[in-house]
Write a protein that holds these residues in place. Structure first.
Motif: not given
Length: 198
Positions: A13-14, A22-24, A32-37, A62-67
């Motif tokens: 992440l640095g 906000a994003g991983w 499939r990066s993770l995000a939280q708006t 938590y972060f967004n859902s992923l398929t």
């Protein structure tokens, strides 16, 4: 492994310590990066925690859902993490439809993989290396390995893993959000072999 579907690491992440994440970025190459708006639900980058390395610290964030896909009714999750014992259920991953596989911390502070009919094992006092493996053969279909190559807990219940499904990351349908630290998380669409776990 070609079956690696998601790989997030705190040391990529640095960020400056104390910065909300906000994003991983997904290091698997699958994008499939993770995000939280929602800024109020972002975990925090915390530097110098685990052998001088950073972690992402969750306090009901938590972060967004992923398929994610599954091959042959199998699944594996690997995490370096420290889960808090909140006295309530909180989740690391959960099928969005409430099915399996899922991994959460129960009211007693145990890891539960695929509910209490799956594998259940107590968390360690510090950071754990966790392997949660759903197999499609053998006498133990759900297995937890904690901090070593031997099975810590297993279950003979053969839960079905959908070929493709939406997973909640670090929550369950917006509730039961995770509390604790995560240094690294990997998810595979097949079960890991015992040699790979070693």
């Amino acid at each position: 492994s070609s079956e690696l579907e998601l790989w997030v690491k705190a040391d990529t992440l640095g960020l400056t310590g104390g910065t909300p994440v906000a994003g991983w970025t997904d290091s698997s190459g699958n994008g499939r990066s993770l995000a939280q708006t929602n800024a109020a639900l972002r975990p925090v980058y915390t530097a110098g925690v685990l052998n001088g390395q950073p972690v992402v610290r969750f306090t009901a964030d938590y972060f967004n859902s992923l398929t994610l896909p599954s091959a042959g009714n199998e699944f594996a999750l690997v995490a370096v993490m420290k889960a808090a014992n909140t006295g309530a259920y909180h989740n690391i991953i959960d099928d969005d439809a409430g099915a399996r596989p899922m991994l959460w911390i129960d009211t007693a502070g145990n890891y539960e993989f695929s509910y209490n009919s799956g594998a259940v094992a107590p968390r360690g006092p510090g950071y754990d290396l966790v392997f949660a493996v759903k197999r499609n053969s053998g006498t133990q279909f759900s297995q937890l390995y904690l901090n070593g190559p031997s099975v810590t807990a297993g279950s003979s219940v053969n839960h079905t893993v959908p070929a493709s499904t939406v997973y909640d990351l670090f929550n369950r349908d917006g509730g039961q959000a995770f509390n604790g630290d995560v240094a690294e998380l990997m998810i595979f669409s097949t079960a890991l072999t015992t040699d790979e776990i070693k």
